[in-house]
Design a protein around this motif. Structure first.
Motif, PDB file in Angstrom:
ATOM      1  N   ALA A  17      30.807  41.460  37.691  1.00 54.22           N
ATOM      2  CA  ALA A  17      30.790  42.834  37.161  1.00 54.22           C
ATOM      3  C   ALA A  17      31.683  43.683  38.058  1.00 54.22           C
ATOM      4  O   ALA A  17      31.955  43.321  39.200  1.00 54.22           O
ATOM      5  N   ASN A  18      32.142  44.806  37.522  1.00 59.78           N
ATOM      6  CA  ASN A  18      32.918  45.779  38.288  1.00 59.78           C
ATOM      7  C   ASN A  18      32.086  46.272  39.481  1.00 59.78           C
ATOM      8  O   ASN A  18      31.059  46.921  39.297  1.00 59.78           O
ATOM      9  N   ALA A  19      32.550  45.977  40.688  1.00 61.38           N
ATOM     10  CA  ALA A  19      31.772  46.312  41.893  1.00 61.38           C
ATOM     11  C   ALA A  19      31.700  47.812  42.149  1.00 61.38           C
ATOM     12  O   ALA A  19      30.924  48.259  42.987  1.00 61.38           O
ATOM     13  N   ARG A  20      32.492  48.618  41.396  1.00 60.64           N
ATOM     14  CA  ARG A  20      32.442  50.073  41.566  1.00 60.64           C
ATOM     15  C   ARG A  20      31.520  50.745  40.550  1.00 60.64           C
ATOM     16  O   ARG A  20      31.356  51.955  40.568  1.00 60.64           O
ATOM     17  N   ASP A  21      30.974  49.938  39.610  1.00 58.43           N
ATOM     18  CA  ASP A  21      30.165  50.474  38.519  1.00 58.43           C
ATOM     19  C   ASP A  21      28.705  50.058  38.706  1.00 58.43           C
ATOM     20  O   ASP A  21      28.332  48.909  38.453  1.00 58.43           O
ATOM     21  N   GLY A  22      27.887  51.007  39.170  1.00 59.32           N
ATOM     22  CA  GLY A  22      26.480  50.725  39.470  1.00 59.32           C
ATOM     23  C   GLY A  22      25.700  50.197  38.269  1.00 59.32           C
ATOM     24  O   GLY A  22      24.850  49.320  38.410  1.00 59.32           O
ATOM     25  N   ILE A  41      27.956  39.255  46.510  1.00 62.46           N
ATOM     26  CA  ILE A  41      29.249  39.065  47.171  1.00 62.46           C
ATOM     27  C   ILE A  41      30.342  39.743  46.336  1.00 62.46           C
ATOM     28  O   ILE A  41      30.392  39.565  45.118  1.00 62.46           O
ATOM     29  N   VAL A  42      31.211  40.522  47.004  1.00 62.55           N
ATOM     30  CA  VAL A  42      32.348  41.140  46.323  1.00 62.55           C
ATOM     31  C   VAL A  42      33.545  40.199  46.430  1.00 62.55           C
ATOM     32  O   VAL A  42      33.860  39.702  47.512  1.00 62.55           O
ATOM     33  N   HIS A  43      34.183  39.934  45.288  1.00 56.49           N
ATOM     34  CA  HIS A  43      35.325  39.016  45.241  1.00 56.49           C
ATOM     35  C   HIS A  43      36.623  39.787  45.096  1.00 56.49           C
ATOM     36  O   HIS A  43      36.732  40.680  44.249  1.00 56.49           O
ATOM     37  N   ILE A  44      37.606  39.444  45.926  1.00 59.87           N
ATOM     38  CA  ILE A  44      38.910  40.099  45.890  1.00 59.87           C
ATOM     39  C   ILE A  44      39.996  39.034  45.723  1.00 59.87           C
ATOM     40  O   ILE A  44      39.739  37.840  45.932  1.00 59.87           O
ATOM     41  N   ALA A  45      41.199  39.477  45.337  1.00 59.63           N
ATOM     42  CA  ALA A  45      42.277  38.520  45.086  1.00 59.63           C
ATOM     43  C   ALA A  45      43.477  38.721  46.005  1.00 59.63           C
ATOM     44  O   ALA A  45      44.387  37.894  46.031  1.00 59.63           O
ATOM     45  N   ASN A  46      43.502  39.834  46.758  1.00 58.51           N
ATOM     46  CA  ASN A  46      44.596  40.093  47.699  1.00 58.51           C
ATOM     47  C   ASN A  46      44.019  40.564  49.020  1.00 58.51           C
ATOM     48  O   ASN A  46      42.987  41.243  49.035  1.00 58.51           O
ATOM     49  N   VAL A  79      30.282  48.328  54.941  1.00 51.45           N
ATOM     50  CA  VAL A  79      30.788  48.632  53.600  1.00 51.45           C
ATOM     51  C   VAL A  79      31.539  49.970  53.587  1.00 51.45           C
ATOM     52  O   VAL A  79      31.224  50.883  54.352  1.00 51.45           O
ATOM     53  N   ARG A  80      32.535  50.057  52.716  1.00 48.52           N
ATOM     54  CA  ARG A  80      33.294  51.287  52.548  1.00 48.52           C
ATOM     55  C   ARG A  80      32.767  52.044  51.328  1.00 48.52           C
ATOM     56  O   ARG A  80      32.243  51.450  50.401  1.00 48.52           O
ATOM     57  N   GLU A  81      32.945  53.352  51.324  1.00 45.22           N
ATOM     58  CA  GLU A  81      32.539  54.180  50.198  1.00 45.22           C
ATOM     59  C   GLU A  81      33.229  53.702  48.915  1.00 45.22           C
ATOM     60  O   GLU A  81      34.376  53.267  48.963  1.00 45.22           O
ATOM     61  N   GLY A  82      32.531  53.803  47.789  1.00 44.23           N
ATOM     62  CA  GLY A  82      33.154  53.437  46.515  1.00 44.23           C
ATOM     63  C   GLY A  82      32.612  52.148  45.936  1.00 44.23           C
ATOM     64  O   GLY A  82      32.749  51.881  44.747  1.00 44.23           O
ATOM     65  N   GLY A 112      41.938  44.245  38.004  1.00 47.92           N
ATOM     66  CA  GLY A 112      42.405  45.258  38.953  1.00 47.92           C
ATOM     67  C   GLY A 112      41.270  45.921  39.703  1.00 47.92           C
ATOM     68  O   GLY A 112      41.357  47.089  40.082  1.00 47.92           O
ATOM     69  N   LEU A 113      40.183  45.171  39.902  1.00 41.94           N
ATOM     70  CA  LEU A 113      38.975  45.718  40.522  1.00 41.94           C
ATOM     71  C   LEU A 113      38.379  44.698  41.471  1.00 41.94           C
ATOM     72  O   LEU A 113      38.561  43.498  41.272  1.00 41.94           O
TER      73      LEU A 113
END
Ligand code: AMP
Ligand code: MG
Length: 338
Positions: A17-22, A41-46, A79-82, A112-113
Protein backbone atom coordinates in the motif's frame (compact mmCIF):
# COMPACT_ATOMS: atom_id res chain seq x y z
CA UNK A 1 -5.57 5.28 -5.23
CA UNK A 2 -5.45 3.57 -1.83
CA UNK A 3 -5.77 -0.01 -3.03
CA UNK A 4 -3.81 -3.08 -1.91
CA UNK A 5 -1.57 -4.91 -4.39
CA UNK A 6 0.21 -8.17 -3.62
CA UNK A 7 3.51 -8.49 -5.48
CA UNK A 8 6.49 -10.84 -5.68
CA UNK A 9 9.78 -10.04 -3.99
CA UNK A 10 12.93 -12.17 -3.84
CA UNK A 11 12.03 -13.21 -0.25
CA UNK A 12 8.24 -13.82 -0.12
CA UNK A 13 5.16 -12.12 -1.62
CA UNK A 14 4.36 -8.72 -0.11
CA UNK A 15 1.02 -6.92 0.34
CA UNK A 16 1.66 -3.34 -0.70
CA UNK A 17 0.00 0.00 0.00
CA UNK A 18 1.04 3.64 -0.39
CA UNK A 19 3.19 4.23 2.72
CA UNK A 20 2.07 7.90 2.80
CA UNK A 21 -1.65 7.03 2.91
CA UNK A 22 -2.83 6.08 6.41
CA UNK A 23 -6.19 4.73 5.16
CA UNK A 24 -4.50 2.47 2.60
CA UNK A 25 -2.04 1.18 5.20
CA UNK A 26 -4.84 0.57 7.71
CA UNK A 27 -6.50 -1.69 5.14
CA UNK A 28 -3.39 -3.94 5.13
CA UNK A 29 -3.96 -4.65 8.82
CA UNK A 30 -7.66 -5.39 8.15
CA UNK A 31 -6.99 -7.68 5.19
CA UNK A 32 -4.37 -9.72 7.05
CA UNK A 33 -5.97 -9.65 10.49
CA UNK A 34 -2.61 -8.25 11.59
CA UNK A 35 -2.28 -6.90 15.15
CA UNK A 36 -2.19 -3.06 15.04
CA UNK A 37 1.01 -2.90 17.07
CA UNK A 38 3.10 -4.83 14.51
CA UNK A 39 4.78 -2.27 12.20
CA UNK A 40 5.39 -2.74 8.45
CA UNK A 41 8.45 -2.61 6.21
CA UNK A 42 8.68 0.29 3.73
CA UNK A 43 9.99 -0.77 0.30
CA UNK A 44 11.98 1.60 -1.91
CA UNK A 45 13.53 1.22 -5.36
CA UNK A 46 16.30 3.87 -5.33
CA UNK A 47 18.92 4.77 -2.75
CA UNK A 48 17.80 8.41 -3.03
CA UNK A 49 14.37 7.36 -1.71
CA UNK A 50 15.92 6.33 1.62
CA UNK A 51 16.23 10.01 2.50
CA UNK A 52 12.50 10.46 2.00
CA UNK A 53 11.67 7.69 4.49
CA UNK A 54 14.20 8.00 7.32
CA UNK A 55 15.29 11.06 9.28
CA UNK A 56 18.93 10.15 9.67
CA UNK A 57 21.16 7.81 7.67
CA UNK A 58 24.07 6.56 9.78
CA UNK A 59 27.44 5.40 8.37
CA UNK A 60 26.45 1.79 9.13
CA UNK A 61 23.24 2.30 7.16
CA UNK A 62 25.11 3.56 4.08
CA UNK A 63 27.61 0.73 4.29
CA UNK A 64 24.87 -1.90 4.66
CA UNK A 65 22.83 -0.41 1.82
CA UNK A 66 25.87 -0.47 -0.44
CA UNK A 67 26.69 -4.06 0.52
CA UNK A 68 23.24 -5.68 0.49
CA UNK A 69 20.76 -3.55 -1.50
CA UNK A 70 18.89 -4.38 -3.50
CA UNK A 71 18.42 -7.52 -1.42
CA UNK A 72 16.89 -9.26 1.61
CA UNK A 73 18.06 -6.89 4.36
CA UNK A 74 15.70 -4.58 6.29
CA UNK A 75 17.20 -1.82 8.42
CA UNK A 76 15.49 0.14 11.18
CA UNK A 77 16.20 3.86 11.51
CA UNK A 78 14.43 6.95 12.90
CA UNK A 79 11.34 7.68 10.78
CA UNK A 80 10.92 10.88 8.76
CA UNK A 81 7.74 12.95 8.61
CA UNK A 82 5.33 11.96 5.83
CA UNK A 83 5.27 8.22 6.44
CA UNK A 84 1.82 7.19 7.71
CA UNK A 85 1.84 6.53 11.45
CA UNK A 86 0.06 3.20 10.79
CA UNK A 87 3.27 2.00 9.09
CA UNK A 88 5.37 2.39 12.23
CA UNK A 89 2.54 1.41 14.59
CA UNK A 90 2.87 4.88 16.08
CA UNK A 91 6.58 4.44 16.86
CA UNK A 92 9.43 6.80 15.96
CA UNK A 93 11.45 4.24 13.98
CA UNK A 94 10.79 2.75 10.54
CA UNK A 95 11.88 -0.48 8.86
CA UNK A 96 13.03 -0.04 5.25
CA UNK A 97 14.44 -2.20 2.49
CA UNK A 98 15.14 -2.21 -1.25
CA UNK A 99 13.97 -5.51 -2.79
CA UNK A 100 15.92 -6.97 -5.71
CA UNK A 101 13.01 -8.66 -7.51
CA UNK A 102 12.56 -6.94 -10.91
CA UNK A 103 8.76 -6.93 -10.58
CA UNK A 104 8.91 -5.37 -7.11
CA UNK A 105 11.36 -2.75 -8.41
CA UNK A 106 9.17 -1.97 -11.42
CA UNK A 107 6.05 -1.67 -9.25
CA UNK A 108 7.65 0.73 -6.76
CA UNK A 109 9.09 2.84 -9.58
CA UNK A 110 5.79 2.93 -11.48
CA UNK A 111 3.94 3.96 -8.31
CA UNK A 112 6.54 6.63 -7.57
CA UNK A 113 5.92 6.05 -3.87
CA UNK A 114 7.44 4.26 -0.91
CA UNK A 115 5.37 1.06 -0.54
CA UNK A 116 4.54 -0.33 2.89
CA UNK A 117 4.32 -4.11 2.64
CA UNK A 118 4.21 -6.98 5.12
CA UNK A 119 4.08 -10.56 3.87
CA UNK A 120 0.87 -11.19 1.89
CA UNK A 121 -0.61 -13.90 4.14
CA UNK A 122 -3.33 -14.04 6.78
CA UNK A 123 -1.53 -13.11 10.00
CA UNK A 124 0.07 -16.12 11.70
CA UNK A 125 -0.03 -18.36 8.59
CA UNK A 126 3.10 -19.44 6.67
CA UNK A 127 4.32 -16.60 4.44
CA UNK A 128 3.35 -16.83 0.75
CA UNK A 129 6.04 -17.80 -1.71
CA UNK A 130 3.70 -18.13 -4.71
CA UNK A 131 0.80 -16.11 -6.08
CA UNK A 132 -1.65 -18.95 -5.38
CA UNK A 133 -0.69 -18.86 -1.68
CA UNK A 134 -1.73 -15.18 -1.67
CA UNK A 135 -4.93 -16.05 -3.51
CA UNK A 136 -5.75 -18.79 -0.96
CA UNK A 137 -5.38 -16.35 1.96
CA UNK A 138 -6.51 -12.98 0.60
CA UNK A 139 -8.77 -13.38 -2.48
CA UNK A 140 -11.69 -10.96 -2.15
CA UNK A 141 -9.90 -8.82 0.42
CA UNK A 142 -7.39 -7.03 -1.83
CA UNK A 143 -7.49 -5.28 -5.21
CA UNK A 144 -4.81 -7.16 -7.13
CA UNK A 145 -2.17 -9.88 -7.15
CA UNK A 146 0.82 -9.52 -9.47
CA UNK A 147 2.01 -13.06 -10.27
CA UNK A 148 5.76 -13.17 -10.79
CA UNK A 149 6.24 -16.90 -10.27
CA UNK A 150 7.77 -18.42 -7.13
CA UNK A 151 9.75 -16.13 -4.78
CA UNK A 152 13.38 -17.28 -4.85
CA UNK A 153 14.73 -17.10 -1.30
CA UNK A 154 11.55 -18.26 0.42
CA UNK A 155 12.13 -16.79 3.88
CA UNK A 156 11.68 -13.13 4.81
CA UNK A 157 14.32 -10.42 5.00
CA UNK A 158 16.78 -10.11 7.86
CA UNK A 159 15.64 -7.27 10.15
CA UNK A 160 18.49 -5.26 11.70
CA UNK A 161 17.82 -2.50 14.23
CA UNK A 162 20.37 0.28 13.73
CA UNK A 163 18.84 2.48 16.44
CA UNK A 164 20.27 0.25 19.16
CA UNK A 165 23.94 0.02 19.99
CA UNK A 166 25.34 -2.46 19.13
CA UNK A 167 22.98 -3.13 16.19
CA UNK A 168 20.51 -5.93 16.94
CA UNK A 169 19.24 -8.62 14.57
CA UNK A 170 15.51 -8.72 15.33
CA UNK A 171 14.74 -11.40 12.76
CA UNK A 172 17.19 -13.71 10.96
CA UNK A 173 16.45 -13.89 7.23
CA UNK A 174 17.79 -13.89 3.70
CA UNK A 175 21.07 -12.13 4.57
CA UNK A 176 23.01 -14.30 7.02
CA UNK A 177 24.43 -13.00 10.29
CA UNK A 178 27.88 -14.03 9.06
CA UNK A 179 27.47 -11.78 6.00
CA UNK A 180 26.11 -8.92 8.10
CA UNK A 181 29.06 -9.04 10.48
CA UNK A 182 31.44 -8.39 7.60
CA UNK A 183 29.97 -4.86 7.56
CA UNK A 184 28.87 -4.44 11.21
CA UNK A 185 31.14 -6.78 13.22
CA UNK A 186 29.43 -6.00 16.54
CA UNK A 187 25.88 -6.91 15.40
CA UNK A 188 24.12 -8.89 18.12
CA UNK A 189 21.55 -11.66 17.72
CA UNK A 190 18.93 -12.49 20.33
CA UNK A 191 19.96 -15.82 21.96
CA UNK A 192 16.58 -17.44 21.29
CA UNK A 193 17.36 -18.16 17.66
CA UNK A 194 18.88 -21.55 18.39
CA UNK A 195 16.54 -24.51 18.68
CA UNK A 196 15.91 -24.10 22.39
CA UNK A 197 13.74 -20.99 22.26
CA UNK A 198 13.17 -20.11 25.89
CA UNK A 199 10.53 -17.53 26.75
CA UNK A 200 12.94 -15.82 29.11
CA UNK A 201 15.14 -14.83 26.21
CA UNK A 202 12.36 -12.68 24.80
CA UNK A 203 12.63 -10.00 27.48
CA UNK A 204 14.23 -7.55 25.13
CA UNK A 205 12.58 -8.76 21.95
CA UNK A 206 8.93 -7.79 21.98
CA UNK A 207 9.51 -4.16 22.91
CA UNK A 208 11.92 -3.73 20.01
CA UNK A 209 10.26 -5.95 17.44
CA UNK A 210 6.56 -6.56 17.93
CA UNK A 211 6.85 -9.18 15.19
CA UNK A 212 8.76 -11.45 17.55
CA UNK A 213 5.66 -11.75 19.67
CA UNK A 214 3.16 -12.08 16.85
CA UNK A 215 4.67 -14.09 14.02
CA UNK A 216 4.07 -17.83 14.14
CA UNK A 217 4.31 -19.06 10.54
CA UNK A 218 1.93 -21.82 11.55
CA UNK A 219 0.48 -24.52 9.39
CA UNK A 220 -3.00 -25.61 10.56
CA UNK A 221 -1.61 -29.00 11.55
CA UNK A 222 0.36 -29.32 14.80
CA UNK A 223 4.05 -29.16 13.92
CA UNK A 224 6.57 -31.13 16.01
CA UNK A 225 10.25 -30.23 15.58
CA UNK A 226 12.85 -32.95 16.23
CA UNK A 227 16.31 -31.97 17.46
CA UNK A 228 19.49 -33.88 18.37
CA UNK A 229 21.83 -35.83 16.13
CA UNK A 230 20.49 -36.25 12.63
CA UNK A 231 20.45 -40.10 12.61
CA UNK A 232 18.58 -40.04 15.92
CA UNK A 233 16.10 -37.52 14.50
CA UNK A 234 15.40 -39.79 11.54
CA UNK A 235 14.79 -42.81 13.82
CA UNK A 236 12.55 -40.78 16.14
CA UNK A 237 10.57 -39.27 13.26
CA UNK A 238 10.05 -42.70 11.65
CA UNK A 239 8.86 -44.35 14.86
CA UNK A 240 6.61 -41.41 15.78
CA UNK A 241 5.13 -41.50 12.26
CA UNK A 242 4.36 -45.21 12.65
CA UNK A 243 2.77 -44.66 16.07
CA UNK A 244 0.60 -41.75 14.90
CA UNK A 245 -0.48 -43.61 11.75
CA UNK A 246 -1.38 -46.71 13.82
CA UNK A 247 -3.45 -44.47 16.10
CA UNK A 248 -5.39 -43.43 12.99
CA UNK A 249 -4.07 -39.89 12.67
CA UNK A 250 -3.13 -38.27 9.37
CA UNK A 251 0.60 -37.59 9.55
CA UNK A 252 2.81 -35.46 7.30
CA UNK A 253 6.60 -35.36 7.19
CA UNK A 254 8.44 -32.12 6.38
CA UNK A 255 11.85 -33.62 5.74
CA UNK A 256 14.99 -33.40 3.60
CA UNK A 257 15.81 -35.71 0.68
CA UNK A 258 18.46 -37.34 2.87
CA UNK A 259 15.92 -38.06 5.61
CA UNK A 260 13.37 -39.41 3.13
CA UNK A 261 15.93 -41.93 1.83
CA UNK A 262 17.02 -43.03 5.30
CA UNK A 263 13.59 -43.09 6.94
CA UNK A 264 12.20 -45.15 4.09
CA UNK A 265 14.48 -47.99 5.09
CA UNK A 266 13.23 -47.64 8.68
CA UNK A 267 9.71 -48.26 7.39
CA UNK A 268 7.22 -45.42 6.95
CA UNK A 269 3.56 -46.48 6.51
CA UNK A 270 2.32 -45.51 3.05
CA UNK A 271 -0.55 -43.48 4.53
CA UNK A 272 2.01 -40.93 5.73
CA UNK A 273 2.25 -37.85 3.47
CA UNK A 274 5.83 -36.89 2.70
CA UNK A 275 6.76 -33.32 1.67
CA UNK A 276 10.33 -32.87 0.52
CA UNK A 277 11.87 -29.81 2.14
CA UNK A 278 15.12 -29.70 0.13
CA UNK A 279 18.65 -30.89 0.78
CA UNK A 280 20.57 -30.83 4.07
CA UNK A 281 23.69 -29.97 2.10
CA UNK A 282 22.07 -26.83 0.60
CA UNK A 283 20.00 -24.98 3.19
CA UNK A 284 18.99 -22.39 0.59
CA UNK A 285 16.90 -25.15 -0.99
CA UNK A 286 15.19 -25.78 2.37
CA UNK A 287 14.53 -22.04 2.83
CA UNK A 288 12.99 -21.72 -0.60
CA UNK A 289 10.61 -24.68 -0.07
CA UNK A 290 9.81 -24.32 3.64
CA UNK A 291 6.55 -22.34 3.58
CA UNK A 292 5.34 -24.05 0.40
CA UNK A 293 5.76 -27.51 1.98
CA UNK A 294 3.87 -26.36 5.12
CA UNK A 295 1.00 -25.13 2.96
CA UNK A 296 1.10 -28.31 0.85
CA UNK A 297 0.79 -30.51 3.95
CA UNK A 298 -2.14 -28.38 5.17
CA UNK A 299 -3.82 -28.89 1.80
CA UNK A 300 -3.52 -32.66 2.38
CA UNK A 301 -5.44 -32.23 5.66
CA UNK A 302 -2.73 -33.74 7.84
CA UNK A 303 -3.27 -33.36 11.60
CA UNK A 304 0.36 -33.64 12.61
CA UNK A 305 3.57 -32.56 10.88
CA UNK A 306 6.92 -34.06 11.94
CA UNK A 307 9.91 -31.91 10.95
CA UNK A 308 13.66 -32.27 11.27
CA UNK A 309 16.20 -29.62 12.39
CA UNK A 310 18.99 -28.04 10.37
CA UNK A 311 22.34 -26.45 11.03
CA UNK A 312 22.01 -22.78 12.05
CA UNK A 313 24.88 -21.51 9.90
CA UNK A 314 24.05 -19.12 7.05
CA UNK A 315 20.40 -19.09 6.00
CA UNK A 316 19.92 -22.13 8.30
CA UNK A 317 19.37 -19.70 11.19
CA UNK A 318 16.34 -18.21 9.44
CA UNK A 319 15.02 -21.69 8.60
CA UNK A 320 15.37 -22.86 12.22
CA UNK A 321 13.83 -19.62 13.53
CA UNK A 322 10.70 -20.23 11.41
CA UNK A 323 10.53 -23.93 12.36
CA UNK A 324 10.91 -23.23 16.10
CA UNK A 325 8.13 -20.64 15.87
CA UNK A 326 5.89 -22.97 13.87
CA UNK A 327 6.41 -25.66 16.50
CA UNK A 328 5.34 -23.25 19.25
CA UNK A 329 7.21 -25.21 21.94
CA UNK A 330 6.57 -28.71 20.52
CA UNK A 331 10.26 -29.70 20.43
CA UNK A 332 11.40 -33.32 20.71
CA UNK A 333 15.03 -33.99 21.65
CA UNK A 334 15.90 -37.23 19.84
CA UNK A 335 19.33 -37.33 21.50
CA UNK A 336 21.86 -39.70 19.96
CA UNK A 337 21.18 -42.66 17.66
CA UNK A 338 20.17 -45.68 19.76
P1 AMP B 1 6.60 -8.86 7.66
O1 AMP B 1 6.73 -7.80 6.63
O2 AMP B 1 5.22 -9.43 7.78
O3 AMP B 1 7.60 -9.92 7.43
O4 AMP B 1 6.91 -8.17 9.04
C1 AMP B 1 7.81 -7.10 9.20
C2 AMP B 1 8.73 -7.36 10.34
O5 AMP B 1 9.52 -6.19 10.62
C3 AMP B 1 8.00 -7.69 11.61
O6 AMP B 1 8.74 -8.67 12.32
C4 AMP B 1 7.99 -6.35 12.35
O7 AMP B 1 7.81 -6.49 13.74
C5 AMP B 1 9.34 -5.79 11.98
N1 AMP B 1 9.36 -4.31 12.04
C6 AMP B 1 8.83 -3.45 11.17
N2 AMP B 1 9.01 -2.16 11.55
C7 AMP B 1 9.69 -2.20 12.72
C8 AMP B 1 10.19 -1.23 13.63
N3 AMP B 1 10.01 0.10 13.40
N4 AMP B 1 10.83 -1.64 14.74
C9 AMP B 1 11.01 -2.97 14.96
N5 AMP B 1 10.57 -3.95 14.16
C10 AMP B 1 9.92 -3.59 13.05
MG1 MG C 1 4.90 -11.61 7.92
Amino acid sequence: SGGLVAFPTETVYGLGANARDGHAVARIFQAKGRPQDNPLIVHIANLADLQAVVADITDDAWALARAFWPGPLTIILPVREGIAREVTAGGDTVAVRMPSHPVAMALIRAAGLPIAAPSANISGRPSPTRADHVWADLAGRIEMIVDGGPAGIGVESTVLDLTSSPPLVLRPGGVSVEELRRIVPDARVLPRYGTGAAEGDEREGPARSPGLRHEHYSPRAQLWLFTGEWEAQVQAIASRARAEAEAGRRVGLLVSVQTIRTADKAGIPNTVIIAEAGSRSCLGSVASRLFDTMRHLDSQDVQIILAESYDTAGVGLAVMNRLVRSAGGRLVDAGEPG
